[in-house]
Structures are given as structure tokens and as C-alpha cells.
Motif scaffolding. Structure first.
Motif, PDB file in Angstrom:
ATOM      1  N   ILE A   1       5.840   6.454   0.917  1.00 34.26           N
ATOM      2  CA  ILE A   1       5.111   7.567   0.307  1.00 34.26           C
ATOM      3  C   ILE A   1       5.485   8.866   1.015  1.00 34.26           C
ATOM      4  O   ILE A   1       5.406   8.956   2.235  1.00 34.26           O
ATOM      5  N   ASN A   2       5.889   9.863   0.252  1.00 34.83           N
ATOM      6  CA  ASN A   2       6.125  11.197   0.785  1.00 34.83           C
ATOM      7  C   ASN A   2       5.054  12.089   0.172  1.00 34.83           C
ATOM      8  O   ASN A   2       5.125  12.443  -0.997  1.00 34.83           O
ATOM      9  N   ALA A   3       4.045  12.420   0.984  1.00 34.11           N
ATOM     10  CA  ALA A   3       2.896  13.157   0.489  1.00 34.11           C
ATOM     11  C   ALA A   3       3.011  14.668   0.688  1.00 34.11           C
ATOM     12  O   ALA A   3       2.029  15.385   0.495  1.00 34.11           O
ATOM     13  N   LEU A   4       4.180  15.143   1.075  1.00 33.29           N
ATOM     14  CA  LEU A   4       4.351  16.590   1.188  1.00 33.29           C
ATOM     15  C   LEU A   4       4.093  17.225  -0.176  1.00 33.29           C
ATOM     16  O   LEU A   4       4.615  16.752  -1.190  1.00 33.29           O
ATOM     17  N   PRO A   5       3.298  18.295  -0.236  1.00 36.59           N
ATOM     18  CA  PRO A   5       2.965  18.907  -1.527  1.00 36.59           C
ATOM     19  C   PRO A   5       4.182  19.274  -2.375  1.00 36.59           C
ATOM     20  O   PRO A   5       4.127  19.209  -3.598  1.00 36.59           O
ATOM     21  N   SER A   6       5.290  19.609  -1.740  1.00 39.96           N
ATOM     22  CA  SER A   6       6.473  19.988  -2.513  1.00 39.96           C
ATOM     23  C   SER A   6       7.268  18.784  -3.008  1.00 39.96           C
ATOM     24  O   SER A   6       8.197  18.943  -3.801  1.00 39.96           O
ATOM     25  N   VAL A   7       6.914  17.562  -2.556  1.00 46.42           N
ATOM     26  CA  VAL A   7       7.696  16.370  -2.912  1.00 46.42           C
ATOM     27  C   VAL A   7       6.855  15.383  -3.728  1.00 46.42           C
ATOM     28  O   VAL A   7       7.190  15.058  -4.852  1.00 46.42           O
ATOM     29  N   MET A   8       5.809  14.846  -3.142  1.00 49.77           N
ATOM     30  CA  MET A   8       4.885  13.903  -3.789  1.00 49.77           C
ATOM     31  C   MET A   8       5.612  12.775  -4.523  1.00 49.77           C
ATOM     32  O   MET A   8       5.594  12.678  -5.746  1.00 49.77           O
ATOM     33  N   THR A   9       6.264  11.890  -3.755  1.00 51.70           N
ATOM     34  CA  THR A   9       6.979  10.775  -4.364  1.00 51.70           C
ATOM     35  C   THR A   9       6.552   9.451  -3.741  1.00 51.70           C
ATOM     36  O   THR A   9       6.064   9.400  -2.611  1.00 51.70           O
ATOM     37  N   ALA A  10       6.744   8.388  -4.471  1.00 52.58           N
ATOM     38  CA  ALA A  10       6.573   7.022  -3.984  1.00 52.58           C
ATOM     39  C   ALA A  10       7.874   6.296  -4.300  1.00 52.58           C
ATOM     40  O   ALA A  10       8.269   6.188  -5.456  1.00 52.58           O
ATOM     41  N   THR A  11       8.539   5.809  -3.260  1.00 53.54           N
ATOM     42  CA  THR A  11       9.804   5.100  -3.427  1.00 53.54           C
ATOM     43  C   THR A  11       9.579   3.610  -3.221  1.00 53.54           C
ATOM     44  O   THR A  11       9.092   3.180  -2.180  1.00 53.54           O
ATOM     45  N   PHE A  12       9.916   2.809  -4.223  1.00 54.61           N
ATOM     46  CA  PHE A  12       9.774   1.355  -4.161  1.00 54.61           C
ATOM     47  C   PHE A  12      10.755   0.798  -3.139  1.00 54.61           C
ATOM     48  O   PHE A  12      11.953   1.070  -3.213  1.00 54.61           O
ATOM     49  N   LEU A  13      10.249  -0.008  -2.181  1.00 51.80           N
ATOM     50  CA  LEU A  13      11.109  -0.598  -1.154  1.00 51.80           C
ATOM     51  C   LEU A  13      11.249  -2.111  -1.275  1.00 51.80           C
ATOM     52  O   LEU A  13      12.163  -2.680  -0.696  1.00 51.80           O
ATOM     53  N   GLY A  14      10.357  -2.766  -1.980  1.00 49.10           N
ATOM     54  CA  GLY A  14      10.476  -4.215  -2.138  1.00 49.10           C
ATOM     55  C   GLY A  14       9.165  -4.852  -2.540  1.00 49.10           C
ATOM     56  O   GLY A  14       8.113  -4.214  -2.538  1.00 49.10           O
ATOM     57  N   GLN A  15       9.247  -6.141  -2.868  1.00 52.35           N
ATOM     58  CA  GLN A  15       8.067  -6.903  -3.269  1.00 52.35           C
ATOM     59  C   GLN A  15       8.294  -8.380  -3.026  1.00 52.35           C
ATOM     60  O   GLN A  15       9.435  -8.825  -2.900  1.00 52.35           O
ATOM     61  N   VAL A  16       7.205  -9.136  -2.953  1.00 48.33           N
ATOM     62  CA  VAL A  16       7.261 -10.592  -2.907  1.00 48.33           C
ATOM     63  C   VAL A  16       6.178 -11.142  -3.821  1.00 48.33           C
ATOM     64  O   VAL A  16       5.162 -10.492  -4.066  1.00 48.33           O
ATOM     65  N   THR A  17       6.427 -12.334  -4.342  1.00 41.77           N
ATOM     66  CA  THR A  17       5.448 -13.072  -5.129  1.00 41.77           C
ATOM     67  C   THR A  17       5.421 -14.493  -4.596  1.00 41.77           C
ATOM     68  O   THR A  17       6.308 -14.902  -3.840  1.00 41.77           O
ATOM     69  N   ASP A  18       4.427 -15.245  -4.987  1.00 39.38           N
ATOM     70  CA  ASP A  18       4.343 -16.655  -4.622  1.00 39.38           C
ATOM     71  C   ASP A  18       3.960 -17.417  -5.878  1.00 39.38           C
ATOM     72  O   ASP A  18       2.871 -17.221  -6.422  1.00 39.38           O
ATOM     73  N   GLY A  19       4.853 -18.253  -6.355  1.00 38.92           N
ATOM     74  CA  GLY A  19       4.624 -19.015  -7.578  1.00 38.92           C
ATOM     75  C   GLY A  19       3.406 -19.904  -7.530  1.00 38.92           C
ATOM     76  O   GLY A  19       2.906 -20.337  -8.570  1.00 38.92           O
ATOM     77  N   ARG A  20       2.906 -20.171  -6.331  1.00 40.89           N
ATOM     78  CA  ARG A  20       1.698 -20.995  -6.205  1.00 40.89           C
ATOM     79  C   ARG A  20       0.440 -20.178  -6.464  1.00 40.89           C
ATOM     80  O   ARG A  20      -0.650 -20.729  -6.512  1.00 40.89           O
ATOM     81  N   ALA A  21       0.586 -18.866  -6.633  1.00 34.24           N
ATOM     82  CA  ALA A  21      -0.541 -17.979  -6.947  1.00 34.24           C
ATOM     83  C   ALA A  21      -0.210 -17.263  -8.254  1.00 34.24           C
ATOM     84  O   ALA A  21       0.192 -16.104  -8.254  1.00 34.24           O
ATOM     85  N   PRO A  22      -0.360 -17.932  -9.382  1.00 28.96           N
ATOM     86  CA  PRO A  22       0.055 -17.342 -10.652  1.00 28.96           C
ATOM     87  C   PRO A  22      -0.884 -16.276 -11.201  1.00 28.96           C
ATOM     88  O   PRO A  22      -0.523 -15.541 -12.104  1.00 28.96           O
ATOM     89  N   TYR A  23      -2.115 -16.198 -10.662  1.00 27.39           N
ATOM     90  CA  TYR A  23      -3.096 -15.254 -11.191  1.00 27.39           C
ATOM     91  C   TYR A  23      -3.991 -14.758 -10.056  1.00 27.39           C
ATOM     92  O   TYR A  23      -4.326 -15.508  -9.147  1.00 27.39           O
ATOM     93  N   SER A  24      -4.366 -13.503 -10.115  1.00 32.25           N
ATOM     94  CA  SER A  24      -5.310 -12.929  -9.159  1.00 32.25           C
ATOM     95  C   SER A  24      -6.249 -12.017  -9.926  1.00 32.25           C
ATOM     96  O   SER A  24      -5.864 -10.931 -10.337  1.00 32.25           O
ATOM     97  N   GLY A  25      -7.460 -12.465 -10.133  1.00 36.15           N
ATOM     98  CA  GLY A  25      -8.404 -11.699 -10.927  1.00 36.15           C
ATOM     99  C   GLY A  25      -9.040 -10.529 -10.203  1.00 36.15           C
ATOM    100  O   GLY A  25      -9.590  -9.635 -10.819  1.00 36.15           O
ATOM    101  N   CYS A  26      -8.955 -10.547  -8.880  1.00 33.74           N
ATOM    102  CA  CYS A  26      -9.577  -9.463  -8.121  1.00 33.74           C
ATOM    103  C   CYS A  26      -9.041  -9.427  -6.694  1.00 33.74           C
ATOM    104  O   CYS A  26      -8.337 -10.327  -6.276  1.00 33.74           O
ATOM    105  N   CYS A  27      -9.437  -8.408  -6.010  1.00 33.02           N
ATOM    106  CA  CYS A  27      -9.265  -8.227  -4.559  1.00 33.02           C
ATOM    107  C   CYS A  27      -7.877  -8.600  -4.043  1.00 33.02           C
ATOM    108  O   CYS A  27      -6.902  -8.363  -4.711  1.00 33.02           O
ATOM    109  N   GLY A  28      -7.800  -9.158  -2.842  1.00 31.11           N
ATOM    110  CA  GLY A  28      -6.535  -9.515  -2.230  1.00 31.11           C
ATOM    111  C   GLY A  28      -6.083  -8.467  -1.229  1.00 31.11           C
ATOM    112  O   GLY A  28      -6.622  -7.368  -1.164  1.00 31.11           O
TER     113      GLY A  28
END
Length: 91
Positions: A20-47
């Protein structure tokens, strides 16, 4: 980092990392990566999702009875399973 439960999208939940670059002149979010777990196919809340110092993820899949530590590529390192009909909120 954040836990994206995607509960209204029909897709499995994921742990996501952004720069996250929160400088007022920039204000961007750059995606860096993700993970999933096939044993958790659904999440209705929280986490929760935390990027650990060594690069692994610790994820509570929220609304599920599963907490996992995953490598950056999504391979399980540690799995904590709780009683059926138990949900985890934070790890």
C-alpha cells in the motif's frame, strides 16, 4: 495482508498480500501474492491472514474449523483442525 473470504463471489477464500502506498499523490495498492487452501472451500465470515517472517502464511479460514500454515506457493506446512461445527476467527 488480509483474509478475503469471498463469501459472495462463489470463489474459495484466500490470503492476499498488497503493498500500500498511502501518499496522497499516489494512493495505490499493488498486488504481491496470494495463497488458498483447497481444504477450506468456503468462508462465510471472519478469518485472519499473517505473513510470517520466513515468508510462510498463517491463515485462519474463518467460519471453518481450519487453521493452516502455508508456503508462499500454497503447500501446507502445518494444519490445525478443530471439532466439527467449530469456527476459527483468528490465529
Amino acid at each position: 495482508t488480509l483474509h478475503d473470504n469471498q463469501s459472495t463471489t462463489g470463489r474459495p477464500p484466500r490470503a492476499v498480500h498488497y503493498l500500500i502506498n498511502a501518499l496522497p499523490s499516489v494512493m495505490t495498492a499493488t498486488f504481491l501474492g496470494q495463497v488458498t487452501d483447497g481444504r477450506a472451500p468456503y468462508s462465510g465470515c471472519c478469518g485472519s491472514a499473517a505473513l510470517l517472517p520466513g515468508g510462510d502464511w498463517l491463515v485462519s479460514w474463518g467460519g471453518d474449523n481450519l487453521v493452516t500454515e502455508l508456503t508462499p506457493s500454497g503447500a501446507p506446512v502445518l494444519t490445525l483442525g478443530f471439532a466439527p461445527n467449530t469456527s476459527t476467527y483468528r490465529a
